[in-house]
Enzyme design. Structure first.
Site, mmCIF file in Angstrom:
data_model
loop_
_atom_site.group_PDB
_atom_site.id
_atom_site.type_symbol
_atom_site.label_atom_id
_atom_site.label_comp_id
_atom_site.label_asym_id
_atom_site.label_seq_id
_atom_site.Cartn_x
_atom_site.Cartn_y
_atom_site.Cartn_z
ATOM 1 C CE LYS A 265 50.438 47.533 49.838
ATOM 2 N NZ LYS A 265 50.074 47.277 48.422
ATOM 3 C CG ASP A 270 45.698 43.902 48.889
ATOM 4 O OD1 ASP A 270 44.497 44.187 49.063
ATOM 5 O OD2 ASP A 270 46.376 44.329 47.927
ATOM 6 C CE LYS A 277 45.202 42.036 45.824
ATOM 7 N NZ LYS A 277 45.522 42.712 44.552
ATOM 8 C CG ASP A 288 50.087 44.022 49.673
ATOM 9 O OD1 ASP A 288 51.033 44.362 48.931
ATOM 10 O OD2 ASP A 288 48.958 44.543 49.632
ATOM 11 C CG ASP A 347 43.195 45.136 44.891
ATOM 12 O OD1 ASP A 347 43.874 45.031 45.942
ATOM 13 O OD2 ASP A 347 43.281 44.349 43.935
ATOM 14 C CD GLU A 349 46.073 47.484 49.273
ATOM 15 O OE1 GLU A 349 45.439 47.452 48.197
ATOM 16 O OE2 GLU A 349 47.179 46.938 49.422
ATOM 17 N NE ARG A 351 47.543 53.174 44.218
ATOM 18 C CZ ARG A 351 47.521 52.936 42.927
ATOM 19 N NH1 ARG A 351 47.208 53.902 42.082
ATOM 20 N NH2 ARG A 351 47.822 51.749 42.458
#
Ligand code: BES
Ligand code: MN
Ligand code: ZN
Length: 495
Positions: A265, A270, A277, A288, A347, A349, A351
């Site tokens: 990933k 993020d 967030k 992230d 959020d 994101e 996956r």
């Protein structure tokens, strides 16, 4: 840093800025300590007679300018019970010595005898190099004036007896892994305005220039459009930064041997997107891309070790931003697999970018796939910062990863992924929602989502949200799970 082995040499004869010497529990001398004491007119016994230093694990004392001793400083390190001086104890002693060493600001070279009398020297060596390297890591490149710069450049592991090939290999592997961890840390510590998807792609390119065994292909957004990666693109569309799917191949054996696949990933920042967030500690979301960083670090380590294995690495790199172009809660997108996804929370994101990478990697017909992701805050709640979350559809692969975690002291813990959890993923409008129907078991439902894209394939997922990063005073990337991933490859190459 240069790491070497110094074979068959007495401590009193080493010419080094600093010697690191073991004292075991209740002032029991190591061979090296005894040698120094005899050569230096009993300076060590006189010091121990003061009673301040007992040999308790991780105790340290620095002595200077001992008579008739070539080395300028001596750090005595308490190593606890000699019979118990293995894995965890060695780590504690190594880190304590490194801390003492770091305060000696003019010390450029050091020689350590801590491993002279341990049982399994190769294992201890591999781990100690990694620990020593971690203890001297500094992220100074964004400071105009670096404070407390560590002077150490040469570190040798000294032995009063002779060690040979397994030890040399362990030193080499330890250094390779340490180097990979350093790359992973540098990338994850880099701020989001520097470490963008393009930056990750050029870092991958740099590695491929450096090692002949590595090759690179980068899919641009237009390529991903053609491939139908609507899920990945739903994340990157909100950002000015172009998303990249970075594909690296390491060839270390027969070209037609099925590769081991690593999928990382790479969310370079993020914000949460439209499902924004909260502000507190949002800066930390620059890491992230910790999964991607660990994949790059592992590929580098693998190339350094010249392992006899093939690896394909895919990094899904994008920035998750809110904007007028960003996807919205409720949007439905079509993934490369053909499955439609209802994005209920922008959020979640990670996956969304990973699922298309998992579908894409099938093209390389891998033997097994492991994805690595800072996927859920829930994983930090479950396992803290000590152990990575592991979920898998294959027991043998899961066991292999758990074992490699133990071998490398970079552990994972398996969480269940039964049908009941799969049932938490139901959408009224699309094939699958990108979050579970309630907040429970968030780490597992995230893995369940990914599992829909690897059906019939050997796959495991590592949630490293807790292990890739430290918060608080020691804020920064840890370089994990480069040791675990590298160990999987080492073990595979040897079998
Ligand atoms: N990158 C985060 C997960 C994360 C959180 C990693 C904190 C490290 C520290 C991920 O993209 C995310 O936001 N996950 C959500 C999922 C939720 C919306 C189902 C989370 O964990 O809150
Ligand atoms: Mn997120
Ligand atoms: Zn994320």
């Amino acid at each position: 840093m240069k790491y070497t082995i110094n074979n068959n040499i007495r401590a009193s004869q080493i010419n080094s800025d600093c010697l690191i010497i073991a004292i075991y529990q209740d002032q029991q001398y190591s061979i090296a300590a005894k040698d120094i004491d005899i050569s230096a007119n009993n300076t060590i016994s006189d010091f121990l007679a003061l009673g301040d230093f007992t040999g308790k694990l991780a105790e340290t004392a620095t002595l200077y300018s001992l008579p008739h001793i070539a080395a300028k400083r001596i750090i005595l390190v308490g190593c606890g019970e000699k019979a118990n001086f293995s894995a965890k104890a060695i780590e504690k002693a190594t880190l304590a010595a490194a801390k003492a060493l770091n305060t000696a600001s003019n010390c450029a070279s050091a020689s350590s005898y801590l491993l002279d009398e341990v049982q399994d020297i190769p294992t201890a060596l591999q781990q100690s190099v990694i620990q020593q390297a971690a203890a001297t890591y500094q992220c100074n490149q964004y400071k105009s004036r670096a404070e407390n710069k560590i002077a150490l450049t040469d570190f040798s592991f000294a032995f009063t007896h002779s060690v040979s090939t397994p030890e040399q290999t362990a030193l080499q592997y330890g250094q390779a892994i340490a180097k990979g961890m350093q790359l992973a840390k540098d990338l994850a510590n880099a701020p989001g305005n520097i470490c963008t998807p393009s930056y990750l792609a050029s870092s991958a390119d740099k590695l491929c220039q450096q090692y002949d065994s590595l090759s690179l292909e980068v899919l641009e957004e237009s390529d991903m459009q053609t491939l139908g990666m609507g899920s990945f693109l739903s994340v990157s569309q909100g950002s000015e930064q172009a998303g990249k799917m970075i594909v690296m191949q390491y060839q270390g054996t027969d070209a037609n041997a099925a590769p081991f696949a690593l999928v990382g990933k790479g969310i370079t920042f993020d914000t949460g997107g439209i499902s924004l967030k909260p502000g507190a500690a949002m800066d930390e979301m620059k890491y992230d891309m910790g999964g991607a960083a660990s994949v790059l670090g592992t590929i580098q380590a693998c190339a350094e070790m010249n392992l006899a294995i093939n690896v394909v690495a895919v990094i899904a790199a994008a920035e998750n931003m809110p904007s007028s172009k960003a996807c919205k809660p409720g949007d439905i997108v079509t993934s490369m697999s053909g499955q439609t996804i209802e994005i209920l929370n922008t959020d979640a994101e990670g996956r969304l970018v990973l699922c298309d990478a998992l579908t894409y990697v099938d093209k390389y017909q891998p033997d097994a796939i492991v994805d690595i992701a800072t996927l859920t805050g829930a994983c930090i709640v479950a396992l803290g910062h000590h152990i990575s979350g592991l979920m898998s559809n294959d027991n043998a692969l899961a066991d292999e990863i758990l074992q490699a975690g133990k071998d490398s002291a970079d552990e994972a813990w398996r969480l269940p992924m039964t049908e009941d959890y799969q049932d938490q993923l139901k959408s009224n409008f699309a094939d699958i929602p990108n979050i579970g129907n309630d907040r429970s078991a968030g780490t597992i439902t995230a893995a369940c989502f990914l599992s829909r894209f690897v059906e019939g394939k050997k796959w495991a997922h590592l949630d490293i949200a807790g292990t890739a990063w430290k918060s608080g005073a020691a804020k920064g990337a840890t370089g994990r799970p480069v040791p675990l991933l590298s160990q999987i490859l080492i073990n595979r190459a040897q079998s």
